[in-house]
Design an enzyme around this catalytic site. Sequence first.
Site, short mmCIF file in Angstrom:
data_model
loop_
_atom_site.label_atom_id
_atom_site.label_comp_id
_atom_site.label_asym_id
_atom_site.label_seq_id
_atom_site.Cartn_x
_atom_site.Cartn_y
_atom_site.Cartn_z
N MET A 1 -28.04 9.72 -75.91
CA MET A 1 -27.38 8.73 -75.10
C MET A 1 -25.81 8.93 -75.01
O MET A 1 -25.07 9.47 -76.11
CB MET A 1 -27.51 7.27 -75.50
CG MET A 1 -29.19 6.79 -75.40
SD MET A 1 -29.71 7.49 -77.05
CE MET A 1 -29.28 6.48 -78.36
N CYS B 1 -23.50 2.35 -70.40
CA CYS B 1 -24.36 3.63 -70.47
C CYS B 1 -23.22 4.98 -70.23
O CYS B 1 -22.75 4.77 -69.34
CB CYS B 1 -25.38 3.72 -69.40
SG CYS B 1 -26.10 5.30 -68.98
#
Length: 398
Positions: free
Chosen positions: A317, A104
């Site tokens: 993201m 992430c």
Amino acid sequence: MSLTSQIRIPATYMRGGTSKGVFFKLQDLPETAQQAGAVRDAIFLRALGSPDPYGKQIDGMGNASSSTSKGVILSQSTRPGHDVDYLFGQVAIDQPFVDWSGNCGNLSAAVGPCAVHMGLIEAHRIPHNGIATIRIWQANIGKTIVAHVPISDGQVQETGDFELDGVSFPAAEVALEFLDPADEGDDGGSMFPTGNLVDRLDVPGVGSFAATLINAGIPTIFLNAKELGYTGCELQDAVNNDSEALQRFEAIRAHGAIRMGLIQELSEAAKRQHTPKIAFVAPAQSYTASSGKAIDSQDIDLVVRALSMGKLHHAMMGTAAVAIGTAAAVEGSLVNLAAGGGERSAVRFGHPSGTLRVGAEARQVDGQWQVTKALMSRSARILMEGWIRVPDQVLQAK
């Protein structure tokens, strides 16, 4: 009635970039969860409130979106030249599984600050005032991230005037370097797994699409918005309220995953929701972001929309931003072409919440594209610290 007690696990709840998640110190987890396996997964699922057939994660710390259903494990690094090991888990909302297949990028911004907070960084590495340079080993993908964390009076400086579209309040800037972000594979091949900058991706029952398939930051499938019937300026509701569109995207993603060598059978895609990502691009256009902010086409190089865990992301993201910056630096990729083509060391792209700038250093070596680093800035803040409580039944998971 079966009665059970709860266990307490020290944890920190943090925002990193436009995501947030629960951070654990490895040594604070129950012994059986200090290794990968069913108990660790059960703790992550229960802590976030999954699986939830209602899709709300009411009985956990998750907030019913891919951006907020996340967990992290940190530990002092045993790898030479690194300060902290960082393991990321993307927790499914309505299904009982945790996807450990990728990183992430947004929460990467919180790893350095959290590691300082947890006492995982040696004291001599932290200035009393200045910037602490924290070298992070991203254990999911085997890559190095360098975080530049501001320090004031020996503590992480969290407040500041750095604004990040998709986050309501300004904070202190955390600059990130993703070193050698392209996944070149065990055979030393290209970061473009098919060997092509642009492929033709045929999806039975859906269509045939030009696609740039890249392993950089996170495996990503880039498509042209126009071929999908979009402008590239869509906000979340335009896609997420269209169940047929989401099914088409998932079919394209599954076929792209096979072409990238990430899965062998289409059915495997359902258990690998975190990777690959799928995104669509278009030339720069003016539009109104979800906050009501006007985005002028003159201020951006292109527009990008990306899906995560089956839904259009509210911003972008972090790992996908790395993929965008890397692909933009490679002349002839769909991202580079949408940005106008030519040599590029950085791009500013428009996303549903606003804009983001990302840089990348790419070059050709012996006919293969290589990228040495990707750079961007995010921010991070501790939202809560204390203990997560989960029923002790998680310790019996098999």
